[in-house]
Design an enzyme around this catalytic site. Structure first.
Site, mmCIF file in Angstrom:
data_model
loop_
_atom_site.group_PDB
_atom_site.id
_atom_site.type_symbol
_atom_site.label_atom_id
_atom_site.label_comp_id
_atom_site.label_asym_id
_atom_site.label_seq_id
_atom_site.Cartn_x
_atom_site.Cartn_y
_atom_site.Cartn_z
ATOM 1 C CG MET A 91 22.239 -8.962 -24.434
ATOM 2 S SD MET A 91 22.937 -9.479 -26.130
ATOM 3 C CE MET A 91 21.574 -10.095 -26.880
ATOM 4 C CE LYS B 6 -12.461 -7.565 4.127
ATOM 5 N NZ LYS B 6 -11.907 -7.967 5.282
ATOM 6 C CG PHE C 14 -2.003 -4.054 6.911
ATOM 7 C CD1 PHE C 14 -0.497 -4.067 7.023
ATOM 8 C CD2 PHE C 14 -2.387 -5.362 6.623
ATOM 9 C CE1 PHE C 14 0.192 -5.096 6.841
ATOM 10 C CE2 PHE C 14 -1.577 -6.375 6.302
ATOM 11 C CZ PHE C 14 -0.190 -6.389 6.534
ATOM 12 C CD GLN C 15 -1.116 -6.968 2.926
ATOM 13 O OE1 GLN C 15 -2.062 -7.297 2.651
ATOM 14 N NE2 GLN C 15 -0.302 -7.625 3.104
#
Lengths: 170, 575
Positions: free
Chosen positions: B474, B166, B116-117
């Site tokens: 632009m 982590k 996850f993530q």
């Protein structure tokens, strides 16, 4: 006469000394890929000092672009140095394993050709043999051309490794 | 908790503290909770600035770094938090900005398992960082942080990524907080430049009749400003600056010709086209300043001074070059050069300044140039000016004269829309005593306007001038000029009422619609200092930026005024 086995102006052999850190190969490969250069062969091995590795890279592309690539590779934090050995006095070798389909009738001729190139038979069966050649890339190309009359079943080449001759560091 | 027993996250915070970090910009997430906890448990003095988007956090850090010259730190979580920083990292990389991005990462044991993530941010950022780390053990943290700051700030600066799994954050730290660096492949030696090369450059300078100094970002990074000024005065050589070099040489100085390049001044481009020697100090010959590279400075001796050897010959092959620190090289050069008589050359250039000034008419309607000039006048030119990207950026670059380094912030190489507003906030964090004004477009502002919240929370008195023409101007200009005015994807219908929007966040919102009100409204904005002030400037919809060197043309092939109306090329012929 091109002593280092250079095929043409666009093929270059680089020697790169790197710190043994994760990701260093990916970073170097990125530099080549981004400029559209093809890496023809790549050999990575430990160097004498344990914390460093030596890479030998053969790449094809225009010389101006390659010069830029060398500078960008040199700029990478984990690269100690990167040098182009093209045109220098170096020993350049590669190793090839060639599996040839040979029945008993053809075996003698195949071995004879191999012997001429200093290649040895490292495996032999009723129907095949594996030849091992260590030579300049051109010599290996020549050997392969002659072996074509038999059936080449498999081919593995290590890619070139280089070392500068004499006192000159690589 | 005993400070003697640190975990990885606490060690990280301590190490950042040791590097003198004042602010960290970012957003937390699952895997960075240990680091955010360490902010509390270590009682650190580092202030965490909670942003609303990670891209904006990187631009904020970038603005802090550009305005102070000090490295800036970003902290984001893994996965989308990390990938949102890519644009900001690339922006910093293109413009050589010292930035440390710490990204949380999933547990090392989960790497490569689509956790996850999980995002391979280490791999994704590889082409846009100066260097990067995936930290393997808590005890590696002091060395990694030390190296990251050293790499980010030395040599040619750039962003460095530190990816922190982590388990490294929560694992026990048992090493010394001071660690030696281990960088055998990174030994920048700015002082070890080639003295013979400098001698050769000095000799070339002594033969020059029409010299031009090109001052790039390197002049600012190396603080070569004083040396370059002395050199210019000694040689009587005019100075042109790149977009990022603004502030490297005072633009109010009589020898300054302003910015060169695609939208540079006519006289800067003419000087570069007609010079017989170009001394480039710390610019990488970006394609926006070259015009057609083959015709760039075609009759001049080209000299390149750069700290990055890979820039020499990348775009332009110089006749002479020197790799080294701009300040040290120019100081050496100063010792070996003598005065030049460039009277005729300066006379010719003064003629160009007279004949082809930057100009616009104030009577047509409200124009960006007008607002910029008025803000400049009312602030005495002393403010830190920040721009976003697009037409307004070029007009601001033309009309805002910068006299000091670190007072001009603009995304150059990357051209990142959405940069300006958060960068201005970062600049204000870094220099709370100084006035910060941001000029942004209505397009770019909407890419990072969520940071109005951050600005209001911290009561940052940044003045934001939104040059609102309800177009992506632009691109519209290019469509008008080069695509037969076939407009496609440029109409910003649906723009909000920016003043009301600002008020909704708690900022001051003002509107500027009429030319007659310019001074009044700007004064009102400058007088408000209780927080951010947003001025929605309803500028003319279809004004174009000139001069312009069309893509693929040489610098002296520029359009000085709008084609069709009163077309003048550099050669002066009417068409």
């Amino acid at each position: 006469m091109q002593p280092n086995g250079k095929k043409d102006g666009n093929t270059h052999t680089l020697s790169v000394t790197v710190a043994n850190k994760p990701g260093v190969l990916a970073r170097i490969a990125h530099v080549f890929a981004r400029r559209g250069f093809n890496i023809d062969s790549l050999v990575v091995s430990a160097s004498v000092e344990g914390d460093f590795s030596r890479m030998t890279i053969t790449a094809t592309g225009d010389p101006g672009g390659l010069e830029q690539i060398i500078r960008q590779v040199n700029k990478l934090v984990d690269v100690i140095h990167c040098t182009d050995h093209t045109g220098e006095d170096i020993v350049l070798k590669e190793l090839a394993l060639i599996k040839v389909h040979t029945g008993p009738a053809a075996r003698a001729e195949a071995l004879q050709i191999a012997a001429h190139f200093g290649a040895a038979s490292v495996d032999l069966t009723e129907t095949s043999m594996i030849l091992m050649a260590t030579a300049d890339s051109e010599q290996i190309d020549a050997l392969l051309a002659l072996l074509k009359k038999f059936k080449i079943v498999e081919l593995v080449r290590t890619g070139k490794v280089v070392m500068a001759r004499g006192e000159q560091p690589t | 908790m005993s400070i003697n027993k640190l975990d990885g996250a606490q060690a990280l915070v301590k190490c950042l503290e040791n590097e003198g970090v004042e602010y960290i910009f970012g957003i937390p997430g699952g895997v960075t909770i240990p680091i955010f906890d360490a902010f509390v448990t270590t009682g650190t003095k580092i202030k965490f600035i909670l942003c609303r988007h990670e891209q904006a956090a990187t631009h904020m850090a970038d603005g802090y770094a550009r305005a102070t010259g000090r490295p800036a730190v970003v902290l984001v979580t893994s996965g989308p938090g990390a990938t949102n920083t890519l644009t900001g990292i690339m922006t910093a990389h293109m413009d050589s900005i010292p930035m440390i991005v710490v990204s949380g990462q999933v547990l090392a044991a989960m790497l490569g398992k689509d956790a996850f993530q999980e995002a391979d941010i280490y791999g994704m950022t590889m082409p846009v960082v100066k260097h990067s780390y995936l930290v393997h053990a808590p005890n590696d943290i002091p060395r990694v942080v030390r190296e990251a700051f050293h790499i980010a700030t030395s040599g040619r600066p750039g962003p460095v990524l530190i990816d922190m799994p982590k388990n490294v954050s929560v694992g026990p730290f048992t090493a010394d907080l001071r660690a030696e660096m281990d960088l055998p492949g990174y030994q920048p030696q700015p002082e070890a430049f080639d003295k013979a090369a400098v001698q050769a450059i000095a000799e070339a300078l002594s033969r020059a009749v029409r010299p031009v100094i090109l001052a790039g970002h390197g002049v600012i990074i190396a603080d070569a400003c004083a040396a370059v000024k002395l050199l210019a005065e000694k040689l009587n050589a005019p100075v042109v600056t790149t977009l990022l070099g603004k502030g490297g040489f005072p633009e109010t100085h009589p020898l300054s010709l302003g910015m060169l390049g695609m939208h540079g001044t006519a006289y800067a481009n003419k000087a570069v086209s007609e010079c017989d020697l170009l001394l480039n100090i710390g610019s990488r010959f970006d394609d926006r300043i070259l015009g057609l590279p083959a015709l760039f400075c075609r009759n001049a001796v080209k000299i390149h001074i750069d700290i990055d050897p890979s820039e020499i010959g990348k775009m332009i092959v110089p006749d002479l070059h020197c790799v080294g620190d701009a300040r040290l090289v120019v100081e050496q050069l100063l010792k070996q050069t003598s005065r030049l008589d460039t009277t005729d050359w300066l006379k010719r250039l003064n003629g160009y300044q007279r004949d082809y000034p930057l100009q616009y008419r104030r009577t047509d309607g409200l124009k960006v140039q007008h607002v910029v000039e008025e803000v400049y006048a009312l602030t005495g030119g002393r403010a830190i000016a920040v721009t976003d990207v697009g037409q307004h950026q070029m007009w601001t670059a033309q009309f805002w004269k910068v006299d000091q380094r670190h007072n001009w912030l603009s995304s150059g190489g990357a051209g990142t829309m959405g940069y300006g507003f958060p960068a201005a906030l970062g600049a204000q964090f870094g220099r709370p005593q100084d006035l910060v004004v941001a000029f942004v477009g209505d397009g770019g502002f909407q890419m990072t306007l969520c940071e109005l919240a951050t600005a209001c929370v911290h009561k940052l008195p940044v003045k934001v001038f939104i040059m609102n023409n309800r177009y992506l101007g632009m691109v519209r200009q290019w469509q008008e000029m080069f695509y037969d005015d076939r407009r496609s994807g440029v109409d910003l219908e649906g723009n909000p009422d920016f003043a009301k929007l600002a008020e909704a966040y708690g900022a001051r919102g003002l509107r500027l619609k009429r030319t007659a009100d310019v001074r009044k409204i700007i004064t009102r904005a400058l007088e408000y200092n209780d927080g951010p002030c947003v001025v929605d400037c309803h500028v003319m919809k279809e004004e174009n930026v000139f001069p312009m060197v069309p893509a693929g043309k040489a610098l002296d092939d520029m359009l000085i005024t709008a084609p069709g109306k009163r077309r003048k090329t550099a050669a002066g012929e009417k068409q």
